[in-house]
Design a protein around this motif. Sequence first.
Motif, PDB file in Angstrom:
ATOM      1  N   LEU A  19     -63.952 -42.564 -90.410  1.00 52.72           N
ATOM      2  CA  LEU A  19     -64.838 -43.149 -89.405  1.00 52.72           C
ATOM      3  C   LEU A  19     -64.448 -42.680 -88.006  1.00 52.72           C
ATOM      4  O   LEU A  19     -65.310 -42.312 -87.193  1.00 52.72           O
ATOM      5  N   GLU A  20     -63.151 -42.677 -87.726  1.00 53.60           N
ATOM      6  CA  GLU A  20     -62.667 -42.226 -86.418  1.00 53.60           C
ATOM      7  C   GLU A  20     -62.988 -40.751 -86.189  1.00 53.60           C
ATOM      8  O   GLU A  20     -63.450 -40.363 -85.108  1.00 53.60           O
ATOM      9  N   ASN A  21     -62.733 -39.926 -87.202  1.00 54.95           N
ATOM     10  CA  ASN A  21     -62.946 -38.485 -87.045  1.00 54.95           C
ATOM     11  C   ASN A  21     -64.420 -38.128 -86.938  1.00 54.95           C
ATOM     12  O   ASN A  21     -64.792 -37.203 -86.209  1.00 54.95           O
ATOM     13  N   VAL A  22     -65.275 -38.851 -87.658  1.00 61.64           N
ATOM     14  CA  VAL A  22     -66.716 -38.636 -87.557  1.00 61.64           C
ATOM     15  C   VAL A  22     -67.186 -38.914 -86.128  1.00 61.64           C
ATOM     16  O   VAL A  22     -67.949 -38.138 -85.537  1.00 61.64           O
ATOM     17  N   GLU A  23     -66.702 -40.015 -85.544  1.00 60.31           N
ATOM     18  CA  GLU A  23     -67.061 -40.338 -84.165  1.00 60.31           C
ATOM     19  C   GLU A  23     -66.495 -39.307 -83.194  1.00 60.31           C
ATOM     20  O   GLU A  23     -67.161 -38.869 -82.256  1.00 60.31           O
ATOM     21  N   ARG A  24     -65.255 -38.893 -83.439  1.00 70.05           N
ATOM     22  CA  ARG A  24     -64.581 -37.935 -82.554  1.00 70.05           C
ATOM     23  C   ARG A  24     -65.336 -36.601 -82.501  1.00 70.05           C
ATOM     24  O   ARG A  24     -65.332 -35.913 -81.493  1.00 70.05           O
ATOM     25  N   ASN A  25     -65.984 -36.230 -83.608  1.00 71.29           N
ATOM     26  CA  ASN A  25     -66.706 -34.949 -83.676  1.00 71.29           C
ATOM     27  C   ASN A  25     -68.210 -35.112 -83.458  1.00 71.29           C
ATOM     28  O   ASN A  25     -68.970 -34.171 -83.713  1.00 71.29           O
ATOM     29  N   ASN A  26     -68.623 -36.295 -83.007  1.00 77.90           N
ATOM     30  CA  ASN A  26     -70.031 -36.547 -82.680  1.00 77.90           C
ATOM     31  C   ASN A  26     -70.960 -36.259 -83.858  1.00 77.90           C
ATOM     32  O   ASN A  26     -72.005 -35.618 -83.708  1.00 77.90           O
ATOM     33  N   CYS A  27     -70.557 -36.733 -85.033  1.00 79.88           N
ATOM     34  CA  CYS A  27     -71.350 -36.521 -86.251  1.00 79.88           C
ATOM     35  C   CYS A  27     -71.892 -37.865 -86.737  1.00 79.88           C
ATOM     36  O   CYS A  27     -71.537 -38.347 -87.823  1.00 79.88           O
ATOM     37  N   SER A  28     -72.737 -38.467 -85.932  1.00 74.95           N
ATOM     38  CA  SER A  28     -73.185 -39.834 -86.195  1.00 74.95           C
ATOM     39  C   SER A  28     -74.023 -39.961 -87.462  1.00 74.95           C
ATOM     40  O   SER A  28     -74.194 -41.066 -87.992  1.00 74.95           O
ATOM     41  N   HIS A  29     -74.553 -38.850 -87.988  1.00 75.43           N
ATOM     42  CA  HIS A  29     -75.379 -38.947 -89.194  1.00 75.43           C
ATOM     43  C   HIS A  29     -74.557 -38.858 -90.481  1.00 75.43           C
ATOM     44  O   HIS A  29     -75.125 -38.854 -91.573  1.00 75.43           O
ATOM     45  N   ILE A  30     -73.220 -38.806 -90.360  1.00 78.89           N
ATOM     46  CA  ILE A  30     -72.365 -38.936 -91.548  1.00 78.89           C
ATOM     47  C   ILE A  30     -72.134 -40.418 -91.804  1.00 78.89           C
ATOM     48  O   ILE A  30     -71.674 -41.150 -90.925  1.00 78.89           O
ATOM     49  N   LYS A  31     -72.455 -40.866 -93.006  1.00 81.71           N
ATOM     50  CA  LYS A  31     -72.187 -42.248 -93.401  1.00 81.71           C
ATOM     51  C   LYS A  31     -70.929 -42.270 -94.264  1.00 81.71           C
ATOM     52  O   LYS A  31     -70.845 -41.540 -95.262  1.00 81.71           O
TER      53      LYS A  31
END
Length: 278
Positions: free
Chosen positions: A183-195
């Motif tokens: 969750l942290e890494n998804v946010e860090r890489n601006n990949c909001s469409h990864i669930k």
Amino acid sequence: MSNSIYIEYNFTVTPLQPASDILIAELGERGFESFLETEEGVQAYIKKEEWNPEILTGLAILENSLFTIVHNYVEIEQENWNATWEKNFNPIQVGDKCVVRAPFHDKPDVQFDIVIEPKMSFGTGHHETTHMMMQHILDHDFKDKSVLDMGSGTGVLAILAAKKDAKTIDAIDIDNWCYLNALENVERNNCSHIKVYEGTADLLVDQKYDIIIANINRNILLEDIPSYVKCLAKDGMLFLSGFYVQDIPQITNKCEEVGLKFENNLEKNNWVAVKYVF
């Protein structure tokens, strides 16, 4: 969340290969969840509540006369483990287009810049399996595809799929720390469409994916391949890693039983990443 207590094992391995790779695979089957390869051997980590003093009893690699492996272990807290990662985590380049780095590294001039804070999660690009799975992703068209990343760890493979313009991406891992870290890494890489989800293949109900990537271990893959195929779209692709060259026939037999066909594989230090098509 309070810091977890982990048991850190330090293994000195002679000769290093292939014993270190075999050791990591066997430890993974005993519940060890994170590893660092060192100049002398391997550091391995397991949650204290999942550990017992007899956990290495009967481990085949330790009884193999071709290798000399000695070890010791200590208790450590989460924050000390993370400090160890920062000390050892160097940027990884995959091909000429992708770099995986930590937030404290300089930004590289590449097409796909992935920033990972690994913490206790597996998946920094250092291990052969992650590296090869990233090669597969780089070599294939992910634009507008629906993607499943099973055993997602840090989320690095899902993040690369997102940067290659996948349309929808689900990332699933059974471990709570991996779930939170992804969750942290998804946010860090601006990949909001990864669930990101915490769980197992039991979550795969009424889903359809064009591409499934699963970097786990052989036994889990053999158990879950039928579940993957049930949610793989027609003409879909399945990429599997987390096992050795000698495991390919067994994995392929299971895939063929459910209608998949072997297409090709990458190999690195006896580890493989295999592509199957539906």
